[in-house]
Motif scaffolding. Structure first.
Motif, PDB file in Angstrom:
ATOM      1  N   ALA A 429      92.222 103.648   8.994  1.00 36.43           N
ATOM      2  CA  ALA A 429      93.117 104.308   8.029  1.00 36.43           C
ATOM      3  C   ALA A 429      92.465 105.564   7.463  1.00 36.43           C
ATOM      4  N   GLU A 430      91.145 105.495   7.216  1.00 38.44           N
ATOM      5  CA  GLU A 430      90.415 106.666   6.707  1.00 38.44           C
ATOM      6  C   GLU A 430      90.392 107.783   7.757  1.00 38.44           C
ATOM      7  N   ALA A 431      90.183 107.394   9.024  1.00 39.96           N
ATOM      8  CA  ALA A 431      90.190 108.381  10.112  1.00 39.96           C
ATOM      9  C   ALA A 431      91.565 109.030  10.231  1.00 39.96           C
ATOM     10  N   LYS A 432      92.613 108.195  10.121  1.00 41.35           N
ATOM     11  CA  LYS A 432      93.974 108.701  10.222  1.00 41.35           C
ATOM     12  C   LYS A 432      94.295 109.649   9.072  1.00 41.35           C
ATOM     13  N   ARG A 433      93.832 109.296   7.863  1.00 41.85           N
ATOM     14  CA  ARG A 433      94.066 110.142   6.688  1.00 41.85           C
ATOM     15  C   ARG A 433      93.412 111.508   6.881  1.00 41.85           C
ATOM     16  N   LEU A 434      92.167 111.498   7.368  1.00 45.23           N
ATOM     17  CA  LEU A 434      91.455 112.753   7.596  1.00 45.23           C
ATOM     18  C   LEU A 434      92.127 113.572   8.694  1.00 45.23           C
ATOM     19  N   PHE A 435      92.634 112.890   9.721  1.00 44.68           N
ATOM     20  CA  PHE A 435      93.296 113.595  10.823  1.00 44.68           C
ATOM     21  C   PHE A 435      94.558 114.300  10.330  1.00 44.68           C
ATOM     22  N   GLU A 436      95.306 113.610   9.489  1.00 43.59           N
ATOM     23  CA  GLU A 436      96.530 114.225   8.950  1.00 43.59           C
ATOM     24  C   GLU A 436      96.193 115.388   8.016  1.00 43.59           C
ATOM     25  N   GLU A 437      95.122 115.221   7.228  1.00 48.94           N
ATOM     26  CA  GLU A 437      94.680 116.295   6.335  1.00 48.94           C
ATOM     27  C   GLU A 437      94.223 117.506   7.152  1.00 48.94           C
TER      28      GLU A 437
END
Length: 479
Positions: A429-437
């Motif tokens: 989820a943290e990786a996904k959040r950073l990817f979207e950011e």
């Protein structure tokens, strides 16, 4: 302007040639406002523009990349009955090619021939140069066409053709043209040499490069530091110190000046290949000749030791440069940081970053990216997260590399064996959040980042997320 004022004071009225010369001069000096005022003044006293004035305007538009404005002023001049001459057409054609307006350039060429302004060699050179730069047409067809028009090639023609043959990979014809050039009584110039050296080196043709350089000695051209760097870069592909040093010595024998620049190139080439012992001998030879090393020399040696995993020696060089009064720069610290990070000496790397802070040498995200990479590889992602926060507190914006490192780090961590499902989901989820950011900020992910994201999304129940991300990336390029 002072001369023109004196002319007026003596009742000698300036003619269109005086105005044209001043307008051209002010355009070249970047004083566009004064040039336009002079043009208006010229018109107000009843003088009509001539071909030289048209060329001044066209060249000004060409220099500033504003050929789209050509349709306004110069065409208005021509509408009043002034017929462009061959020089005007050549300038307009050249300007349109330089801003990528090929059709407009062709229109100028067509109009030029229709109005009986036959091509001369300058106009033909502009045409073939503009087309070859965009990969249009074959070299042989243009060379034949030039002969059919009865045009005698000049140095610019040969340089353009040689470059075109080299780009096509036809080095044999390029070298033949060099000999043909001599048969026309034309001497190869620096442009000829640079084209051939760059292209031959890119093709790995070291011996042919050396033959060209040797042949240029007759014309008084000796190898320069730029030539030296190109040839050494090419010879370094052999990954053999004896080959590199042999080529270097041959260039010196051809008249290459041994100075700080050439020594730095040689030392940097050897160090890049981890040949630090040989580089150290060159370093001693340089100092023996009374040439003092600079920051480039020391950075090269430090990098060589870091690449060879001899960090103790790298820091010894760092200490030596301080003793000799050469101040380390940002690049010095970044090289040492990468060495420590690659050796997983993260605490030492963090200490070095603190030194950089004290010296005011942290100007961008690079030092943090190096530290983040170390944490990511060591699976210490909580520390990496804190580093990113510290960056932002210091007013340093994360770049695409920052996001790539963090996203890949979190995904790698989520793949560790023995993790609970909740932890795995949390890391992803943290990786996904950073990817979207990262996407929101307009950064383009690298292939490694996309591979991790694709793997995570290529699972049941992830179709909606995958489609949404694909829609965002659809119009972006992958690095």
């Amino acid at each position: 302007m002072n001369v023109m004022k004196k002319m007026v004071q003596r009742n000698i009225l300036p003619n269109v040639f005086v105005y044209g010369t001043l307008i051209d001069g002010y355009f070249k000096a970047g004083q566009h406002g004064i040039a336009l005022d002079l043009f208006k003044e010229m018109k107000s006293v009843g003088l009509e523009e001539n071909n030289f004035v048209i060329d001044s305007f066209v060249n000004n538009f060409k220099r500033s990349g504003r050929m789209e404005e050509f349709n306004e002023l110069p065409k208005a001049m021509m509408s009043r009955g002034l017929v462009p001459d061959r020089v005007n057409y050549t300038s307009m054609m050249d300007g349109f090619f330089k801003v990528g307006k090929e059709l407009d350039a062709f229109d100028m060429a067509q109009e030029m021939t229709e109005k009986s302004s036959d091509f001369d060699i300058v106009a033909y050179n502009v045409l073939i140069n503009g087309l070859f730069k965009r990969g249009k047409y074959e070299s042989e067809s243009f060379y034949t066409g030039m002969r059919e028009l009865g045009l005698v090639p000049d140095s610019a023609t040969f340089n353009t053709m040689i470059n075109a043959y080299c780009k096509e990979g036809n080095l044999e014809n390029a070298l033949k043209l060099l000999n043909e050039m001599k048969s026309y009584g034309l001497l190869p110039d620096l442009i000829t040499r640079n084209i051939l050296v760059q292209r031959l080196c890119a093709a790995g043709e070291i011996e042919k490069t050396m033959d060209v350089l040797n042949g240029m000695l007759v014309f008084g051209f000796h190898p320069t530091p730029t030539t030296h760097k190109a040839v050494l870069d090419a010879s370094s592909k052999s990954r053999r110190a004896d080959v590199i040093l042999h080529i270097h010595n041959r260039l010196v024998g051809m008249g290459l000046e041994l100075n700080l620049s050439t020594y730095n190139t040689l030392i940097s080439t050897l160090c890049r290949l981890k040949m630090v012992k040989r580089a150290t001998l060159v370093f001693k030879d340089m100092k023996g000749k009374g040439i003092s090393p600079d920051i480039i020399t020391y950075n090269a040696l430090i990098q060589g030791y870091c690449l060879s995993s001899h960090l103790k020696n790298a820091f010894s060089v760092h200490s030596r440069m301080l003793i000799e009064g050469v101040s380390p720069n940002v690049e010095t610290y970044n090289i040492l940081l990468r060495g420590l990070s690659d050796a997983s000496l993260i605490k030492d790397a963090a200490g070095l970053v603190n030194q950089m802070k004290e010296r005011g040498l942290i100007q961008n995200a690079d030092p943090y990216d190096i530290l983040l990479s170390g944490h990511g590889n060591g699976k210490k992602m909580s520390e990496a997260k804190e580093l990113m926060r510290e960056m932002q507190v210091r007013g340093l914006s994360p770049n695409s590399s920052t996001y790539d490192i963090l996203i890949c780090g979190w995904y790698r961590l989520s793949k560790q064996p023995g993790l609970s499902k909740s932890l795995k989901r949390s890391y992803q989820a943290e990786a996904k959040r950073l990817f979207e950011e990262m996407n929101e900020k307009g950064f383009i992910p690298c292939e490694n980042t996309l591979a991790h994201v694709s793997f995570a999304l290529a699972k049941p129940g992830k179709k909606v997320d995958a489609q949404r991300i694909l829609n965002k990336l659809y119009k972006k390029e992958v690095k």
